[in-house]
Design an enzyme around this catalytic site. Structure first.
Site, PDB file in Angstrom:
ATOM      1  N   ASP A 196     -15.434  -1.246   8.940  1.00 17.84           N
ATOM      2  CA  ASP A 196     -16.157  -1.495   7.693  1.00 17.84           C
ATOM      3  C   ASP A 196     -17.239  -2.543   7.913  1.00 17.84           C
ATOM      4  O   ASP A 196     -17.018  -3.552   8.597  1.00 17.84           O
ATOM      5  CB  ASP A 196     -15.190  -1.971   6.607  1.00 17.84           C
ATOM      6  CG  ASP A 196     -14.144  -0.921   6.255  1.00 17.84           C
ATOM      7  OD1 ASP A 196     -14.396   0.276   6.509  1.00 17.84           O
ATOM      8  OD2 ASP A 196     -13.085  -1.294   5.718  1.00 17.84           O
ATOM      9  N   ARG A 213     -11.164   3.051  11.608  1.00 18.15           N
ATOM     10  CA  ARG A 213     -12.347   2.970  10.744  1.00 18.15           C
ATOM     11  C   ARG A 213     -12.851   1.535  10.720  1.00 18.15           C
ATOM     12  O   ARG A 213     -12.048   0.599  10.521  1.00 18.15           O
ATOM     13  CB  ARG A 213     -12.007   3.414   9.319  1.00 18.15           C
ATOM     14  CG  ARG A 213     -13.226   3.748   8.467  1.00 18.15           C
ATOM     15  CD  ARG A 213     -12.857   3.902   6.995  1.00 18.15           C
ATOM     16  NE  ARG A 213     -12.604   2.611   6.386  1.00 18.15           N
ATOM     17  CZ  ARG A 213     -11.518   2.310   5.670  1.00 18.15           C
ATOM     18  NH1 ARG A 213     -10.562   3.204   5.501  1.00 18.15           N
ATOM     19  NH2 ARG A 213     -11.374   1.115   5.139  1.00 18.15           N
ATOM     20  N   GLU A 258     -13.997  -5.578   8.916  1.00 18.57           N
ATOM     21  CA  GLU A 258     -12.629  -5.348   9.396  1.00 18.57           C
ATOM     22  C   GLU A 258     -12.536  -4.005  10.091  1.00 18.57           C
ATOM     23  O   GLU A 258     -13.423  -3.157   9.982  1.00 18.57           O
ATOM     24  CB  GLU A 258     -11.618  -5.425   8.256  1.00 18.57           C
ATOM     25  CG  GLU A 258     -11.803  -4.401   7.167  1.00 18.57           C
ATOM     26  CD  GLU A 258     -10.797  -4.590   6.040  1.00 18.57           C
ATOM     27  OE1 GLU A 258      -9.713  -3.979   6.120  1.00 18.57           O
ATOM     28  OE2 GLU A 258     -11.098  -5.316   5.079  1.00 18.57           O
ATOM     29  N   TYR A 291      -9.253   4.714  -5.018  1.00 16.32           N
ATOM     30  CA  TYR A 291      -8.229   5.753  -4.994  1.00 16.32           C
ATOM     31  C   TYR A 291      -8.067   6.545  -6.286  1.00 16.32           C
ATOM     32  O   TYR A 291      -7.442   7.597  -6.279  1.00 16.32           O
ATOM     33  CB  TYR A 291      -6.875   5.127  -4.644  1.00 16.32           C
ATOM     34  CG  TYR A 291      -6.891   4.440  -3.304  1.00 16.32           C
ATOM     35  CD1 TYR A 291      -7.017   5.176  -2.129  1.00 16.32           C
ATOM     36  CD2 TYR A 291      -6.809   3.060  -3.199  1.00 16.32           C
ATOM     37  CE1 TYR A 291      -7.044   4.553  -0.892  1.00 16.32           C
ATOM     38  CE2 TYR A 291      -6.831   2.426  -1.965  1.00 16.32           C
ATOM     39  CZ  TYR A 291      -6.950   3.182  -0.818  1.00 16.32           C
ATOM     40  OH  TYR A 291      -6.985   2.560   0.400  1.00 16.32           O
ATOM     41  N   SER A 345      -6.746  -2.168   1.298  1.00 15.03           N
ATOM     42  CA  SER A 345      -6.987  -1.544  -0.006  1.00 15.03           C
ATOM     43  C   SER A 345      -7.476  -2.540  -1.053  1.00 15.03           C
ATOM     44  O   SER A 345      -7.207  -2.382  -2.242  1.00 15.03           O
ATOM     45  CB  SER A 345      -5.717  -0.829  -0.517  1.00 15.03           C
ATOM     46  OG  SER A 345      -5.361   0.211   0.359  1.00 15.03           O
ATOM     47  N   GLU A 376       0.817  -1.216   0.000  1.00 15.40           N
ATOM     48  CA  GLU A 376       0.000   0.000   0.000  1.00 15.40           C
ATOM     49  C   GLU A 376       0.851   1.267   0.000  1.00 15.40           C
ATOM     50  O   GLU A 376       0.379   2.340   0.382  1.00 15.40           O
ATOM     51  CB  GLU A 376      -0.942  -0.007   1.206  1.00 15.40           C
ATOM     52  CG  GLU A 376      -1.924  -1.169   1.203  1.00 15.40           C
ATOM     53  CD  GLU A 376      -2.826  -1.165   2.419  1.00 15.40           C
ATOM     54  OE1 GLU A 376      -3.764  -0.353   2.458  1.00 15.40           O
ATOM     55  OE2 GLU A 376      -2.581  -1.971   3.333  1.00 15.40           O
ATOM     56  N   GLY A 433      -6.746   5.359   5.260  1.00 16.17           N
ATOM     57  CA  GLY A 433      -6.286   6.303   4.251  1.00 16.17           C
ATOM     58  C   GLY A 433      -6.665   7.742   4.578  1.00 16.17           C
ATOM     59  O   GLY A 433      -7.697   8.007   5.190  1.00 16.17           O
ATOM     60  N   ASN A 467      -9.662  -0.816  10.671  1.00 10.06           N
ATOM     61  CA  ASN A 467      -8.407  -0.234  10.192  1.00 10.06           C
ATOM     62  C   ASN A 467      -7.869   0.728  11.244  1.00 10.06           C
ATOM     63  O   ASN A 467      -8.591   1.615  11.697  1.00 10.06           O
ATOM     64  CB  ASN A 467      -8.641   0.529   8.890  1.00 10.06           C
ATOM     65  CG  ASN A 467      -9.110  -0.375   7.773  1.00 10.06           C
ATOM     66  OD1 ASN A 467      -8.310  -0.965   7.064  1.00 10.06           O
ATOM     67  ND2 ASN A 467     -10.420  -0.505   7.624  1.00 10.06           N
TER      68      ASN A 467
END
Length: 315
Positions: free
Chosen positions: A257, A255, A270, A216, A146, A18, A276, A272
């Site tokens: 999800d 974060r 998941e 992205y 990602s 990443e 990002g 994070n």
């Protein structure tokens, strides 16, 4: 302002898969902190060593790294040994959250909803796994983000190739029950009882394919923030995000999800610990919906930088 935080290093780049995303995140964070008068400096951990980091003379660092050797607890452990305050979760929580299999086990221990799964190795009976979990399946490397190495498998004959792709990234591969529905994400700030979930974001990607390009690069993905949800359901999902974050031991920011199935049941996918921070990223989007600018968000995260391991008093 610069005197309050001292000399700040923005750690970015790195050596993970990443890296390119991290370069964008770090540049954004650096510009934002500088705009607030912080004495911030970019530091690419993929180009420079820990010795260089020590010699840089930073008073604290903002971790804008994603993936291995930046988000997985290894760097956090080194920073603890250096006594250098850093943003985000500590060594254990970073390591746990980076491993999607271990994260699921923690969530299940706390009776939090997450899709059924199996761990695949080269010796696994793929047909038996497909029979047990049902098709479609999501196949992913448990230590990447990602959407790298992720495949949705609709037919049994696609399973072997999907496993081989994910196995390029990880020795063990995660096979996960596919949940059809709405894709949601929740940014989180704080620690323990002070943790707060920001407004929920719904992600609407072309053909439901929220891959690397749609995350992205492309502008085709739609983001709805706050997500159009019943008020009670929205509050329930935000509480669930806070629980998921706290039980893993996360702090600073993160974060979570989700997939929201057609029956209105949210499923945790998941967590994070260093999400990002690019122009397309979701945490800044949630913060904006909460009345916080990108620069204010960066400053709030920076203000939480600390070492997590307490040094015992001298005997």
């Amino acid at each position: 302002m610069s005197g309050k935080y001292g000399r700040v290093g923005v750690l970015y780049g790195g050596r993970s898969a990443e890296r390119e995303v991290s370069l964008m995140s770090g540049q954004g964070v650096h510009e934002a902190l500088c705009s607030k008068g912080v004495d911030a400096h970019l530091f690419d951990t993929g180009l420079y060593t820990l010795v260089d980091l020590i010699n840089a003379g930073f008073d604290r660092v903002f971790i804008a790294l994603h993936g291995r050797h930046g988000e997985d607890g290894t760097l956090q452990g080194a920073l603890e040994l250096m006594g250098l305050p850093y943003t985000g979760s500590g060594t254990l929580a970073s390591s746990l959250a980076m491993d999607k299999i271990m994260t699921k086990q923690v969530w299940l221990q706390h009776q939090l909803p997450t899709p059924r799964y199996a761990v695949l190795t080269a010796d696994s009976d793929l047909e038996a796994v497909a029979a047990e979990l049902g098709l479609p399946l999501i196949i992913k490397p448990p230590h990447e983000g990602s959407t790298l190495g992720v495949t949705k498998v609709n037919k049994l004959e696609e399973l072997r190739e999907a496993y081989q792709l994910a196995a390029r990234y990880d020795e063990e591969v995660l096979a996960e029950q596919f949940i059809a529905g709405r894709e949601l994400t929740v940014a989180l700030l704080g620690k323990g009882k002070s943790t707060r979930a920001l407004p929920i974001i719904e992600i609407v990607a072309p053909d439901g394919n929220y891959d690397y390009d749609h995350k992205y690069i492309s502008n085709d993905t739609q983001y709805i923030c706050p997500a159009q949800l019943d008020e009670a359901l929205s509050a329930s999902i935000r509480r669930l995000a806070e629980q998921a974050y706290v039980v893993v031991g996360c702090e600073g920011w993160g974060r979570a999800d989700f997939m929201l199935d057609q029956a209105g049941q949210p499923w945790l996918l998941e967590i994070n610990t260093s999400p990002g921070m690019t122009s397309h990223s979701l945490v800044p989007m949630g913060a904006k919906a909460d009345g916080m600018s990108y620069a204010e968000l960066c400053l709030e995260i920076l203000s939480t930088a600390c070492c997590k391991v307490q040094t015992p008093p001298a005997v």
